[in-house]
Motif scaffolding. Sequence first.
Motif, PDB file in Angstrom:
ATOM      1  N   THR A 165      -0.798  20.275 -19.089  1.00 48.16           N
ATOM      2  CA  THR A 165      -1.336  20.880 -17.881  1.00 48.16           C
ATOM      3  C   THR A 165      -2.593  20.129 -17.475  1.00 48.16           C
ATOM      4  O   THR A 165      -3.451  19.825 -18.312  1.00 48.16           O
ATOM      5  CB  THR A 165      -1.674  22.364 -18.124  1.00 48.16           C
ATOM      6  N   ILE A 214      -5.293  19.232 -13.760  1.00 47.68           N
ATOM      7  CA  ILE A 214      -5.709  19.645 -12.421  1.00 47.68           C
ATOM      8  C   ILE A 214      -5.639  18.447 -11.489  1.00 47.68           C
ATOM      9  O   ILE A 214      -6.228  17.396 -11.762  1.00 47.68           O
ATOM     10  CB  ILE A 214      -7.148  20.221 -12.427  1.00 47.68           C
ATOM     11  N   GLY A 255      -7.593  20.026  -7.234  1.00 47.09           N
ATOM     12  CA  GLY A 255      -8.092  21.385  -7.379  1.00 47.09           C
ATOM     13  C   GLY A 255      -7.048  22.425  -7.716  1.00 47.09           C
ATOM     14  O   GLY A 255      -7.353  23.622  -7.733  1.00 47.09           O
ATOM     15  N   THR A 256      -5.818  22.005  -8.013  1.00 41.88           N
ATOM     16  CA  THR A 256      -4.766  22.963  -8.342  1.00 41.88           C
ATOM     17  C   THR A 256      -4.095  22.563  -9.648  1.00 41.88           C
ATOM     18  O   THR A 256      -4.014  21.376  -9.987  1.00 41.88           O
ATOM     19  CB  THR A 256      -3.733  23.056  -7.200  1.00 41.88           C
ATOM     20  N   GLU A 257      -3.620  23.543 -10.381  1.00 38.22           N
ATOM     21  CA  GLU A 257      -2.998  23.286 -11.673  1.00 38.22           C
ATOM     22  C   GLU A 257      -1.575  22.769 -11.499  1.00 38.22           C
ATOM     23  O   GLU A 257      -0.794  23.303 -10.703  1.00 38.22           O
ATOM     24  CB  GLU A 257      -2.977  24.575 -12.496  1.00 38.22           C
ATOM     25  N   VAL A 258      -1.230  21.737 -12.249  1.00 37.92           N
ATOM     26  CA  VAL A 258       0.141  21.237 -12.300  1.00 37.92           C
ATOM     27  C   VAL A 258       0.540  21.040 -13.752  1.00 37.92           C
ATOM     28  O   VAL A 258      -0.307  20.863 -14.626  1.00 37.92           O
ATOM     29  CB  VAL A 258       0.311  19.909 -11.520  1.00 37.92           C
ATOM     30  N   TRP A 313       4.417  22.475  -9.850  1.00 34.37           N
ATOM     31  CA  TRP A 313       3.223  23.021  -9.191  1.00 34.37           C
ATOM     32  C   TRP A 313       3.414  24.533  -9.103  1.00 34.37           C
ATOM     33  O   TRP A 313       4.106  25.021  -8.206  1.00 34.37           O
ATOM     34  CB  TRP A 313       3.073  22.394  -7.807  1.00 34.37           C
ATOM     35  N   GLU A 338       1.521  27.122  -8.248  1.00 34.13           N
ATOM     36  CA  GLU A 338       1.034  27.844  -7.069  1.00 34.13           C
ATOM     37  C   GLU A 338       2.027  27.744  -5.907  1.00 34.13           C
ATOM     38  O   GLU A 338       2.221  28.712  -5.156  1.00 34.13           O
ATOM     39  CB  GLU A 338      -0.324  27.285  -6.641  1.00 34.13           C
ATOM     40  N   GLY A 391       0.627  21.461   1.016  1.00 31.80           N
ATOM     41  CA  GLY A 391      -0.559  21.970   0.343  1.00 31.80           C
ATOM     42  C   GLY A 391      -1.594  20.869   0.187  1.00 31.80           C
ATOM     43  O   GLY A 391      -1.908  20.160   1.153  1.00 31.80           O
ATOM     44  N   PRO A 392      -2.115  20.653  -1.047  1.00 31.33           N
ATOM     45  CA  PRO A 392      -3.137  19.624  -1.255  1.00 31.33           C
ATOM     46  C   PRO A 392      -2.556  18.234  -1.491  1.00 31.33           C
ATOM     47  O   PRO A 392      -3.291  17.309  -1.792  1.00 31.33           O
ATOM     48  CB  PRO A 392      -3.851  20.113  -2.513  1.00 31.33           C
TER      49      PRO A 392
END
Length: 230
Positions: A9, A11, A14-17, A27, A29, A140-141
């Motif tokens: 895991t 980041i 700014g998002t967890e993958v 992903w 989220e 998304g990001p």
Amino acid sequence: MTGASTTTTTILAGTEVHLLPERALWWPEGRTLFIADAHLGKADTFRARGLPVPSGTTRDNLARLSALVASQEAARLVVLGDFLHAAEAQSPGVLASLAAWRAAHAALDVVLVRGNHDSHAGDPPPALGIAIVDEPWPLGPFACCHHPQRHPALHVLAGHVHPAVVLRGPGRDALRLPSFVVDAAAGADAGVTLLPAFGEFTGGQTMAPGPGRRFFAVGGGRVWAVPGPP
């Protein structure tokens, strides 16, 4: 979900993958599964061109993909290019396997970001219900791409390279493995992550270390960060 003992895991943007040992990126989220370079129908293409290679790779790749979709309970699959290998991949056998796979995952949102092989192979038949987009495709990001490139605002997810890393030990021991490669944001871009090739019937390109570059090797059903210069 895939066991924590086998995944890594990290980041990104700014998002967890989760980097999965099946050579895919999850992903949570966005409930989105990313793969690159499936090269479905590559064996069929080689046989059509007179090269004696084994059959069954498309069926095996689709079975692996089905298992991933089920284990992650994915709502969306994004293919980062090179879904089909060549025009010969649109054979009756390959298309029948794809149609059966799609019917089994009719609720799954599938998006293909065109790669260089997709341009030669042609888009999958519309009946498969696959959205076809050009790079960079924002989600998304992330900027979803096939070819590695830089984006000023979104973290790029890409394939194309089939990245690999060489692990070296004492006694001139060396082991070459598929790898995720993460390049940190630098200057006016938001960073790039390269996914290893999903397809079983593919090669790989050894990537050199560099500033801000991290390698995550894939092997033995695990993904792990490679410490220090690989």
